[in-house]
Scaffold this motif. Structure first.
Motif, PDB file in Angstrom:
ATOM      1  N   ARG A 110       0.494   1.920   9.529  1.00  0.00           N
ATOM      2  CA  ARG A 110       1.001   1.074  10.555  1.00  0.00           C
ATOM      3  C   ARG A 110       0.097  -0.041  10.577  1.00  0.00           C
ATOM      4  NH1 ARG A 110       2.627   1.761  16.961  1.00  0.00           N
ATOM      5  NH2 ARG A 110       3.345  -0.171  17.358  1.00  0.00           N
ATOM      6  N   SER A 111       0.743  -1.241  10.742  1.00  0.00           N
ATOM      7  CA  SER A 111       0.145  -2.437  10.895  1.00  0.00           C
ATOM      8  C   SER A 111       0.798  -3.295  12.142  1.00  0.00           C
ATOM      9  CB  SER A 111      -0.581  -3.478   9.866  1.00  0.00           C
ATOM     10  OG  SER A 111      -1.136  -4.571  10.348  1.00  0.00           O
ATOM     11  N   GLY A 112       0.707  -3.269  13.421  1.00  0.00           N
ATOM     12  CA  GLY A 112       1.520  -3.895  14.458  1.00  0.00           C
ATOM     13  C   GLY A 112       2.903  -3.264  14.445  1.00  0.00           C
ATOM     14  N   THR A 113       3.802  -4.184  14.215  1.00  0.00           N
ATOM     15  CA  THR A 113       4.998  -3.729  14.052  1.00  0.00           C
ATOM     16  C   THR A 113       5.715  -3.519  12.719  1.00  0.00           C
ATOM     17  OG1 THR A 113       5.986  -5.811  14.279  1.00  0.00           O
ATOM     18  CG2 THR A 113       5.796  -4.522  16.483  1.00  0.00           C
ATOM     19  N   SER A 114       4.775  -3.584  11.780  1.00  0.00           N
ATOM     20  CA  SER A 114       4.927  -3.564  10.226  1.00  0.00           C
ATOM     21  C   SER A 114       4.579  -2.031   9.973  1.00  0.00           C
ATOM     22  CB  SER A 114       4.228  -4.526   9.607  1.00  0.00           C
ATOM     23  OG  SER A 114       4.324  -4.362   8.053  1.00  0.00           O
ATOM     24  N   TYR A 115       5.562  -1.461   9.056  1.00  0.00           N
ATOM     25  CA  TYR A 115       5.155  -0.064   8.477  1.00  0.00           C
ATOM     26  C   TYR A 115       5.424   0.069   7.197  1.00  0.00           C
ATOM     27  CZ  TYR A 115       5.812   1.094  13.573  1.00  0.00           C
ATOM     28  OH  TYR A 115       5.461   1.132  14.844  1.00  0.00           O
ATOM     29  N   THR A 116       4.428   0.576   6.429  1.00  0.00           N
ATOM     30  CA  THR A 116       4.502   0.698   5.035  1.00  0.00           C
ATOM     31  C   THR A 116       4.832   2.145   4.604  1.00  0.00           C
ATOM     32  OG1 THR A 116       3.485  -1.268   4.561  1.00  0.00           O
ATOM     33  CG2 THR A 116       3.638   0.382   2.585  1.00  0.00           C
ATOM     34  N   GLY A 117       5.912   2.542   3.926  1.00  0.00           N
ATOM     35  CA  GLY A 117       6.230   4.010   3.496  1.00  0.00           C
ATOM     36  C   GLY A 117       5.871   4.125   2.156  1.00  0.00           C
ATOM     37  N   TYR A 118       5.138   5.358   1.662  1.00  0.00           N
ATOM     38  CA  TYR A 118       4.656   5.698   0.430  1.00  0.00           C
ATOM     39  C   TYR A 118       5.059   7.294   0.225  1.00  0.00           C
ATOM     40  CZ  TYR A 118       1.208   1.850   0.723  1.00  0.00           C
ATOM     41  OH  TYR A 118       0.416   0.538   1.212  1.00  0.00           O
ATOM     42  N   TYR A 119       5.184   7.456  -1.172  1.00  0.00           N
ATOM     43  CA  TYR A 119       5.337   9.059  -1.556  1.00  0.00           C
ATOM     44  C   TYR A 119       4.483   9.302  -2.792  1.00  0.00           C
ATOM     45  CZ  TYR A 119       8.223   7.823  -5.689  1.00  0.00           C
ATOM     46  OH  TYR A 119       8.600   7.265  -6.919  1.00  0.00           O
ATOM     47  N   SER A 120       4.238  10.367  -2.870  1.00  0.00           N
ATOM     48  CA  SER A 120       3.400  10.919  -3.968  1.00  0.00           C
ATOM     49  C   SER A 120       3.896  12.088  -4.507  1.00  0.00           C
ATOM     50  CB  SER A 120       1.963  10.957  -3.574  1.00  0.00           C
ATOM     51  OG  SER A 120       1.179  11.553  -4.525  1.00  0.00           O
ATOM     52  N   THR A 121       3.930  12.352  -5.887  1.00  0.00           N
ATOM     53  CA  THR A 121       4.247  13.892  -6.281  1.00  0.00           C
ATOM     54  C   THR A 121       3.041  14.622  -6.499  1.00  0.00           C
ATOM     55  OG1 THR A 121       4.371  12.808  -8.498  1.00  0.00           O
ATOM     56  CG2 THR A 121       6.500  12.976  -7.228  1.00  0.00           C
ATOM     57  N   ASP A 122       1.702  14.077  -6.591  1.00  0.00           N
ATOM     58  CA  ASP A 122       0.463  14.787  -6.673  1.00  0.00           C
ATOM     59  C   ASP A 122      -0.337  14.725  -5.643  1.00  0.00           C
ATOM     60  OD1 ASP A 122      -0.395  12.108  -6.858  1.00  0.00           O
ATOM     61  OD2 ASP A 122      -0.859  12.469  -8.999  1.00  0.00           O
ATOM     62  N   GLY A 123      -0.171  14.021  -4.410  1.00  0.00           N
ATOM     63  CA  GLY A 123      -1.111  13.738  -3.353  1.00  0.00           C
ATOM     64  C   GLY A 123      -2.191  12.819  -3.456  1.00  0.00           C
ATOM     65  N   THR A 124      -2.185  12.222  -4.840  1.00  0.00           N
ATOM     66  CA  THR A 124      -3.419  11.315  -5.060  1.00  0.00           C
ATOM     67  C   THR A 124      -2.820  10.185  -5.445  1.00  0.00           C
ATOM     68  OG1 THR A 124      -4.711  13.171  -5.877  1.00  0.00           O
ATOM     69  CG2 THR A 124      -5.174  11.010  -6.535  1.00  0.00           C
ATOM     70  N   ASN A 125      -1.816   9.906  -6.309  1.00  0.00           N
ATOM     71  CA  ASN A 125      -1.345   8.742  -6.763  1.00  0.00           C
ATOM     72  C   ASN A 125       0.007   8.248  -5.891  1.00  0.00           C
ATOM     73  OD1 ASN A 125      -3.099   8.313  -8.944  1.00  0.00           O
ATOM     74  ND2 ASN A 125      -2.132  10.083  -9.836  1.00  0.00           N
ATOM     75  N   TRP A 126      -0.242   7.178  -5.074  1.00  0.00           N
ATOM     76  CA  TRP A 126       0.981   6.812  -3.921  1.00  0.00           C
ATOM     77  C   TRP A 126       1.773   5.664  -4.603  1.00  0.00           C
ATOM     78  CZ3 TRP A 126       1.643   9.740   0.129  1.00  0.00           C
ATOM     79  CH2 TRP A 126       0.919  10.662   0.428  1.00  0.00           C
ATOM     80  N   ILE A 127       3.007   5.865  -4.464  1.00  0.00           N
ATOM     81  CA  ILE A 127       4.193   4.960  -4.783  1.00  0.00           C
ATOM     82  C   ILE A 127       4.745   4.267  -3.663  1.00  0.00           C
ATOM     83  CG2 ILE A 127       6.236   4.608  -6.157  1.00  0.00           C
ATOM     84  CD1 ILE A 127       5.096   7.113  -7.976  1.00  0.00           C
ATOM     85  N   LEU A 128       4.692   3.011  -3.764  1.00  0.00           N
ATOM     86  CA  LEU A 128       5.057   2.221  -2.291  1.00  0.00           C
ATOM     87  C   LEU A 128       6.704   2.338  -2.389  1.00  0.00           C
ATOM     88  CD1 LEU A 128       4.991  -0.097  -0.133  1.00  0.00           C
ATOM     89  CD2 LEU A 128       5.522  -1.759  -2.104  1.00  0.00           C
ATOM     90  N   ILE A 129       7.390   2.687  -1.138  1.00  0.00           N
ATOM     91  CA  ILE A 129       9.048   2.592  -0.939  1.00  0.00           C
ATOM     92  C   ILE A 129       9.224   1.238  -0.628  1.00  0.00           C
ATOM     93  CG2 ILE A 129      10.753   3.674  -0.050  1.00  0.00           C
ATOM     94  CD1 ILE A 129       8.846   6.325   0.253  1.00  0.00           C
ATOM     95  N   ALA A 130       8.550   0.884   0.763  1.00  0.00           N
ATOM     96  CA  ALA A 130       8.710  -0.367   1.227  1.00  0.00           C
ATOM     97  C   ALA A 130       7.957  -0.700   2.522  1.00  0.00           C
ATOM     98  CB  ALA A 130      10.212  -0.388   1.859  1.00  0.00           C
ATOM     99  N   THR A 131       7.909  -1.854   2.739  1.00  0.00           N
ATOM    100  CA  THR A 131       6.989  -2.279   4.146  1.00  0.00           C
ATOM    101  C   THR A 131       8.157  -3.249   4.820  1.00  0.00           C
ATOM    102  OG1 THR A 131       4.833  -2.830   2.901  1.00  0.00           O
ATOM    103  CG2 THR A 131       5.268  -4.015   5.164  1.00  0.00           C
ATOM    104  N   VAL A 132       8.299  -2.447   6.195  1.00  0.00           N
ATOM    105  CA  VAL A 132       9.412  -2.872   7.075  1.00  0.00           C
ATOM    106  C   VAL A 132       8.884  -3.370   8.285  1.00  0.00           C
ATOM    107  CG1 VAL A 132      11.190  -1.541   5.714  1.00  0.00           C
ATOM    108  CG2 VAL A 132      10.010  -0.781   7.787  1.00  0.00           C
TER     109      VAL A 132
END
Length: 171
Positions: free
Chosen positions: A115-137
């Protein structure tokens, strides 16, 4: 709950538009500017392709009918990973990213929200180390301090399902 592992056994029609039916384990007032929330979803019963399990952030998680400042980052059995949010501040999820089916879910899956103010960035990972961006909203009407936690919905009202989580953290 056993140690850092938790399970939610419930049902619920969905968390989308006018339907807000979910089970949650959450921390009151733990989400604020600069917060990073993470969880590992270890298992999810496939009660529906759109069953959801993951992180929920809301001004008041106990007010499922209309609390604004609402966002989820979730894994679904048949539609991959999503960020869904209340884009107009009315307390209902009405926007989704990606707009089409994402990569198929695997378990365990890790989810993260920054979270940054009212901006939120969501990620997922299949190994707990390498994060893949879903979206920033942008989430209008997000309070300075919000509830944050793990949630699930079976997307099949009356059909019970279970989602299992581990290592939920808010920093």
């Amino acid at each position: 709950q056993v140690g850092s592992q938790c399970g939610i056994y419930g049902d619920g029609g969905d968390v989308w538009v006018s339907t807000n039916q979910y089970g949650a384990i959450y921390l009151h007032g733990a989400e604020q500017n600069g917060t990073v929330a993470e969880v590992k979803v270890t298992a999810q019963q496939p009660t529906d392709p759109w069953a959801k399990a993951g992180i929920m952030i809301r001004n008041d998680i106990t007010n499922s009918s209309r609390s604004p400042g609402f966002l989820i980052v979730a894994v679904t059995p048949g539609n991959g990973y999503v960020v869904q949010w209340d884009s107009n501040g009315d307390g209902r999820l009405d926007s989704s990213a990606p707009s089409s089916t994402g990569p198929m879910a695997t378990y365990p899956s890790w989810l993260k929200v920054v979270r940054s103010g009212t901006s939120y960035t969501g990620y997922y990972s299949t190994d707990g180390t390498n994060w893949i961006l879903i979206a920033t909203v942008n989430v209008p009407n997000a309070a300075a301090t919000q509830d944050v936690g793990m949630f699930m919905t079976s997307h099949a009202s009356g059909s019970l399902g279970e989602a299992d989580f581990a290592n939920f953290s808010v920093q």
